[in-house]
Motif scaffolding. Sequence first.
Motif: not given
Length: 701
Positions: A591, A609, A681-682
């Motif tokens: 993330f 993430g 994200n991700p």
Amino acid sequence: MINQELLNPQSIVVIGGSNNVHKPGGSIVRNLISGGYSGTLRIVNPKEEEVQGIKAFHDARELPPTELAILVVAARFCPDYVELLAKEKQTRAFIIISAGFGEETKAGAELEQRILDTCEQYGAALIGPNCIGLLNRNHHSVFTLPIPNLHPSGADFVSGSGATAVFILESAVIKGLQFNSVWSIGNGKQIGIEDVLQYMDEHFNPDTDSKVKLLYIENISNPDKLLFHASSLIRKGCRIAAIKAGSSESGSRAASSHTGAIASSDSAVEALFRKAGIVRCFSREELTTVGSIFTLPSLNGKNFAIVTHAGGPGVMLTDALSKGGLCVPPLITPENPDSPSPTEELKTKLFPGSSVANPIDFLATGTAEQLGIIIDYCEHKFDNIDAIAVIYGTPGLTQLYEAYDVLDRKIRECKKPIFPVLPSLHTAGAEVAEFLAKGHVNFSDEVTLATALSQIMRTPQPASPELELYGVDVPRIRDIIYRETRRLKFEGITGGYLAPDAVRELLSCAGIPLVPEMVSTSKDELTAFAEKVGFPVVAKVVGPVHKSDVGGVALNIRSAEHLALEFDRMMQIQDATGVMVQKMLRGTELFIGAKYEERFGHVVLCGLGGIFVEVLKDVSSGLAPLSYAEAYSMIHSLRGYNILKGTRGQKGINEQKYAEIIVRLSTLLRFATEIKEMDINPLLADEDNVVAVDARIFIEK
């Protein structure tokens, strides 16, 4: 504006000085006299003929020219006094102890502004109002106690709260921490914490000035100024620790992205301190402990020898050091087949039952002579030891003067830093006081010491001020932002999320790798794209902010028929404007996010993430723009870093590329302040690549 009349006045007048030392006007006179002020001290008191042995003036108009005025009278009288003194008595520095100004009422704020206007007109320095005063080696212009020991190498302490400053001084005095100056800025109408740091930076003399700065901050009014001068001082050899109070969120708020849910003003403070190289503290005890550590030789390494005659504290210190990333290793010495090892040799010099395993426990009956021998072995014969912690107290059976004399001598002789942990503040109070009087500090609690040491070791050096521009297309970024803000204006709104194609454009301009994807409202177009990039693919609804919450994500789609079913389902979701199809990749989910904080700029966050970013909140923050060193520091400070490094047979991610994406994103943000919130994200990472899979960007005109 800080001037010599404030720092080293040749004459001081206390307006409102009195004989009652239990009130501010009397206690400030007492402190000036007992502090040995060498200039001319004058008092204005309309009722007294003499104040604490000094002839009093009944009216300020009777005063001769005076450099510094300390006002301890009601707020309503202060503006007139300041104008009289500045205009007629050439007073060019004021310390206003009085309260009742802008911190209380609108009328008080008007009085405060009058004072500031007068000071600005005559070029006078102003501390306060609503403060405890200023304390340095020239004059003790404070009305409070304690007055700490003052020494050129002591700490400079700047506080936004007078009462808190007093309590911090109480904590410091017990530890033996000395001070060079204490600044209580009060309302900070003219001189704030950032201004004091600026003066210290611009006038820094490495041969004569203190290299330890401690701060208690309630409001960061100018983050850029704080960052610049704190970083500059640290690069000049200073060490800075600070408490920032009031950083928590008062209640939860609705957030439109993962970043919004975890970013806060505290994230901005954390990022600012990390960028500047400031050691962040969270309590008075921690601040004064860190300050005391700063007065000792720098710790070059992580390996401690613990010397103790009490097993329990040694174990607790070992646990706390290990938890904080420091080490208490077995004692290693060069092998010499012709002689016994130094550990065996040391054991023969101690009483039976002593342990030299580290912690070195030489029993409650251990002598001062044995303490000296153990420290000598740690200094000269144990090569893998970087520092020594000595825990030495008493159950009240013996006095400790001899042992503390040995400790005093060894601290002065040894090159390795020695951290004294002397816990018997009551039972051996006289011995501890004599030890502190020799200029030493004491860490009475071993776990507090370990926590502070760990925080110091985790704090990075100030970041490079240079901007990483390589591979970032700044002109194209500005073109896209201009186009999108014009679109917002045309639509009659102030802010909104960028369309997926605009997000991809921006990330591409920053050189951030993107997973192949297509957004469309055509089932046939998306099917053709999926067949081109190859199944399996991922389908995501376009429109709703949190796709997972509305069932807007489908993974591992392996055929055109499956894709068609998911397309039809997603287009029925409320607020759906299309469907995105991406090549499905595998890897560790990461993330990166950012949020614009007023006055601070963009706070960049990184961490694990997927859905875990909000659940675990294991994120690290930095202040854009970021250097590569900062990005690596952020990654390494994550609690889940071992997952990224690779564990239990799994390969780690490509840290270099993750750091590169963090740096590139921070540079993009530096030139796009219209971006108020975003997250990627991700990102999917393996040992070779890190690729952005999903991103959202919210902009405002």
